[in-house]
Design a protein around this motif. Structure first.
Motif, PDB file in Angstrom:
ATOM      1  N   MET A 263      38.209 -12.752  18.033  1.00 34.52           N
ATOM      2  CA  MET A 263      39.073 -11.960  17.181  1.00 34.52           C
ATOM      3  C   MET A 263      38.479 -11.894  15.789  1.00 34.52           C
ATOM      4  N   ILE A 264      38.869 -10.882  15.026  1.00 29.29           N
ATOM      5  CA  ILE A 264      38.387 -10.722  13.656  1.00 29.29           C
ATOM      6  C   ILE A 264      39.229 -11.593  12.740  1.00 29.29           C
ATOM      7  N   VAL A 265      38.579 -12.557  12.092  1.00 28.74           N
ATOM      8  CA  VAL A 265      39.283 -13.471  11.195  1.00 28.74           C
ATOM      9  C   VAL A 265      39.413 -12.881   9.807  1.00 28.74           C
ATOM     10  N   ASP A 266      38.355 -12.216   9.335  1.00 28.13           N
ATOM     11  CA  ASP A 266      38.373 -11.662   7.978  1.00 28.13           C
ATOM     12  C   ASP A 266      37.354 -10.545   7.888  1.00 28.13           C
ATOM     13  N   CYS A 267      37.644  -9.570   7.048  1.00 28.08           N
ATOM     14  CA  CYS A 267      36.717  -8.467   6.789  1.00 28.08           C
ATOM     15  C   CYS A 267      36.956  -7.984   5.367  1.00 28.08           C
ATOM     16  N   ALA A 268      35.907  -7.969   4.552  1.00 31.70           N
ATOM     17  CA  ALA A 268      36.078  -7.575   3.151  1.00 31.70           C
ATOM     18  C   ALA A 268      34.773  -6.995   2.618  1.00 31.70           C
ATOM     19  N   ILE A 269      34.904  -6.184   1.599  1.00 33.27           N
ATOM     20  CA  ILE A 269      33.753  -5.628   0.884  1.00 33.27           C
ATOM     21  C   ILE A 269      33.600  -6.398  -0.418  1.00 33.27           C
ATOM     22  N   TYR A 270      32.375  -6.729  -0.770  1.00 36.58           N
ATOM     23  CA  TYR A 270      32.090  -7.464  -2.007  1.00 36.58           C
ATOM     24  C   TYR A 270      31.183  -6.615  -2.894  1.00 36.58           C
ATOM     25  N   ARG A 271      31.696  -6.335  -4.101  1.00 38.36           N
ATOM     26  CA  ARG A 271      30.937  -5.573  -5.093  1.00 38.36           C
ATOM     27  C   ARG A 271      30.796  -6.421  -6.341  1.00 38.36           C
ATOM     28  N   ASP A 272      29.582  -6.632  -6.771  1.00 41.99           N
ATOM     29  CA  ASP A 272      29.316  -7.435  -7.978  1.00 41.99           C
ATOM     30  C   ASP A 272      29.989  -8.802  -7.906  1.00 41.99           C
ATOM     31  N   GLY A 273      30.018  -9.364  -6.713  1.00 42.02           N
ATOM     32  CA  GLY A 273      30.595 -10.693  -6.534  1.00 42.02           C
ATOM     33  C   GLY A 273      32.099 -10.721  -6.463  1.00 42.02           C
ATOM     34  N   ARG A 274      32.736  -9.553  -6.415  1.00 43.83           N
ATOM     35  CA  ARG A 274      34.202  -9.482  -6.356  1.00 43.83           C
ATOM     36  C   ARG A 274      34.636  -8.918  -5.010  1.00 43.83           C
ATOM     37  N   ARG A 275      35.707  -9.495  -4.496  1.00 43.20           N
ATOM     38  CA  ARG A 275      36.219  -9.081  -3.187  1.00 43.20           C
ATOM     39  C   ARG A 275      37.143  -7.885  -3.317  1.00 43.20           C
ATOM     40  N   THR A 276      36.980  -6.923  -2.413  1.00 41.15           N
ATOM     41  CA  THR A 276      37.915  -5.814  -2.263  1.00 41.15           C
ATOM     42  C   THR A 276      38.155  -5.619  -0.774  1.00 41.15           C
ATOM     43  N   GLU A 277      39.374  -5.364  -0.412  1.00 43.36           N
ATOM     44  CA  GLU A 277      39.686  -5.173   0.996  1.00 43.36           C
ATOM     45  C   GLU A 277      39.062  -3.878   1.478  1.00 43.36           C
ATOM     46  N   GLY A 278      38.360  -3.956   2.587  1.00 45.37           N
ATOM     47  CA  GLY A 278      37.681  -2.791   3.123  1.00 45.37           C
ATOM     48  C   GLY A 278      38.576  -1.995   4.040  1.00 45.37           C
ATOM     49  N   PRO A 279      38.184  -0.752   4.358  1.00 46.23           N
ATOM     50  CA  PRO A 279      38.944   0.052   5.320  1.00 46.23           C
ATOM     51  C   PRO A 279      38.875  -0.566   6.706  1.00 46.23           C
ATOM     52  N   GLY A 280      39.784  -0.143   7.573  1.00 45.13           N
ATOM     53  CA  GLY A 280      39.841  -0.707   8.911  1.00 45.13           C
ATOM     54  C   GLY A 280      38.623  -0.366   9.743  1.00 45.13           C
ATOM     55  N   ASP A 281      38.011   0.767   9.482  1.00 46.28           N
ATOM     56  CA  ASP A 281      36.842   1.177  10.249  1.00 46.28           C
ATOM     57  C   ASP A 281      35.580   0.531   9.675  1.00 46.28           C
ATOM     58  N   PHE A 282      34.815  -0.151  10.513  1.00 47.68           N
ATOM     59  CA  PHE A 282      33.625  -0.853  10.047  1.00 47.68           C
ATOM     60  C   PHE A 282      32.585   0.102   9.472  1.00 47.68           C
ATOM     61  N   SER A 283      32.450   1.272  10.089  1.00 45.74           N
ATOM     62  CA  SER A 283      31.454   2.238   9.627  1.00 45.74           C
ATOM     63  C   SER A 283      31.778   2.716   8.222  1.00 45.74           C
ATOM     64  N   GLU A 284      33.041   3.011   7.981  1.00 42.09           N
ATOM     65  CA  GLU A 284      33.449   3.439   6.635  1.00 42.09           C
ATOM     66  C   GLU A 284      33.267   2.311   5.636  1.00 42.09           C
ATOM     67  N   ALA A 285      33.585   1.084   6.036  1.00 43.35           N
ATOM     68  CA  ALA A 285      33.431  -0.061   5.141  1.00 43.35           C
ATOM     69  C   ALA A 285      31.964  -0.265   4.782  1.00 43.35           C
ATOM     70  N   LEU A 286      31.069  -0.109   5.755  1.00 41.25           N
ATOM     71  CA  LEU A 286      29.644  -0.285   5.500  1.00 41.25           C
ATOM     72  C   LEU A 286      29.118   0.803   4.577  1.00 41.25           C
ATOM     73  N   ASP A 287      29.527   2.025   4.826  1.00 42.39           N
ATOM     74  CA  ASP A 287      29.089   3.130   3.957  1.00 42.39           C
ATOM     75  C   ASP A 287      29.612   2.943   2.543  1.00 42.39           C
ATOM     76  N   GLU A 288      30.841   2.517   2.427  1.00 42.71           N
ATOM     77  CA  GLU A 288      31.445   2.303   1.103  1.00 42.71           C
ATOM     78  C   GLU A 288      30.744   1.173   0.356  1.00 42.71           C
ATOM     79  N   ALA A 289      30.427   0.115   1.077  1.00 42.12           N
ATOM     80  CA  ALA A 289      29.754  -1.013   0.451  1.00 42.12           C
ATOM     81  C   ALA A 289      28.354  -0.639  -0.011  1.00 42.12           C
ATOM     82  N   ARG A 290      27.613   0.060   0.813  1.00 38.76           N
ATOM     83  CA  ARG A 290      26.254   0.468   0.439  1.00 38.76           C
ATOM     84  C   ARG A 290      26.266   1.437  -0.734  1.00 38.76           C
ATOM     85  N   ALA A 291      27.236   2.326  -0.741  1.00 38.26           N
ATOM     86  CA  ALA A 291      27.327   3.288  -1.841  1.00 38.26           C
ATOM     87  C   ALA A 291      27.613   2.596  -3.164  1.00 38.26           C
TER      88      ALA A 291
END
Length: 331
Positions: free
Chosen positions: A1-29
């Motif tokens: 099961m998924i325990v945690d999923c988050a996007i980190y920008r400049d060392g700060r946590r932000t909750e990512g979208p439910g879709d992994f692909s969107e979260a990855l694109d958002e993080a890279r951008a």
């Protein structure tokens, strides 16, 4: 099961979208990365993660089946590291190992945990309180996980050293000299050390690669070269652990040999005592046997003082043998 999923920008946590692909694109951008944590996922649950992050099927198979040796594999789109966190249970004096698999790629970290011996929750919390370190990217997560696992190895090694000292005291105690269950305890302890070595020894090569030391002085893809000194520090700690474990293994083997030697000496002492008592019992038995043959013509058979003289002779010979055996340390 998924325990945690988050996007980190400049060392700060932000909750990512439910879709992994969107979260990855958002993080890279945003110049950040996605960190997905899973606990004993099923094949169906992991298929979505595999598809979105492009994980290699061989690494995915290892992550699902677990029971892997610590290792580092480099694929085209990701890095795959296997670590074995160790848990020491003082109640039963047992060592048990879990597994942590880390997928590291461009803008993402996927961690897969098996078993209870895992530091990932504490590592994530610690990193989120150190934004400067977390801002270094996915490499900081890989370093923090490896550092937490190896540091716990040091704690377990200390606990095992304490237990071994207690076992050594029991074996060499002048009063007890080890109980009848001591040998089984020593074998059990040796088995725990073997379980510990299976987690620590194979990890030396992957950390050497990450640290760029020894014959592996090449860059590892997806790992920042500036992180090499940090991995060297973790590798140094692991070297200390492996040296300690090797010393524990040699010492417990020596303790087992000493215990078996003590048991052999104790058995020899017991046999000498039994032989001495048997010899002292044999003398009066022999004399009584001779005079119990009921022949008519025997020396002193009809003498008035025959009975007390024979008894006195038996006692004297037994006392003489006792003194002789006592002087030679058989009694």
């Amino acid at each position: 099961m998924i325990v945690d999923c988050a996007i980190y920008r400049d060392g700060r946590r932000t909750e990512g979208p439910g879709d992994f692909s969107e979260a990855l694109d958002e993080a890279r951008a945003a110049g950040g990365f996605v960190w997905v944590g899973l606990y004993e996922p099923t094949e169906r649950e992991f298929d979505h993660v595999t598809e979105e992050f492009g994980l290699h099927p061989l690494a995915v198979e290892d992550a699902l089946k677990a029971h892997q040796r610590p290792k580092l594999e480099v694929y085209d789109d990701s890095l795959f590291l296997v670590l074995k966190p160790v848990v020491y249970e003082p109640e039963g004096d047992t060592v048990s190992a879990g597994e942590v698999m880390v997928f590291l790629g461009d803008g993402f970290v996927v961690t897969v945990r098996h078993g209870e011996g895992s530091p990932l929750g504490a590592v994530r919390k610690r990193l989120e309180h150190e934004p400067e370190l977390l801002g270094k990217g996915p490499t900081s997560v890989l370093y923090a996980i490896a550092d937490a696992v190896v540091d716990h190895y040091l704690d377990v090694s200390t606990e095992l050293q304490t237990d071994l000292e207690e076992l050594e005291t029991e074996v060499f105690s002048p009063t007890s000299g080890g109980s009848r269950y001591t040998a089984s305890r020593i074998y059990s302890f040796k088995r725990q050390i073997l379980e510990f070595r299976r987690a620590t020894v194979p990890l030396a090569m992957p950390l050497s690669k990450l640290a760029g030391t020894g014959p592996f002085g090449v860059s590892v893809p997806f790992v920042d070269d500036k992180a090499r000194p940090f991995f060297r520090d973790v590798s140094d700690h692991l070297t200390r652990v492996n040296e300690s474990v090797e010393g524990l293994d040699r010492l417990v083997s020596d303790i087992l040999s000493a215990h078996l030697a003590q048991m052999s000496v104790r058995q020899n002492d017991d046999m000498r005592k039994i032989s001495a008592w048997a010899a002292m019992a044999a003398v009066p038995t022999m004399i009584a046997g001779i005079y119990g043959m009921n022949f008519d013509h025997m020396p002193e058979l009809h003498w008035v003082w025959s009975y007390p003289v024979v008894i006195a002779l038996m006692v004297s010979l037994v006392l003489l043998l006792y003194r002789l055996f006592k002087r030679r340390g058989w009694m």
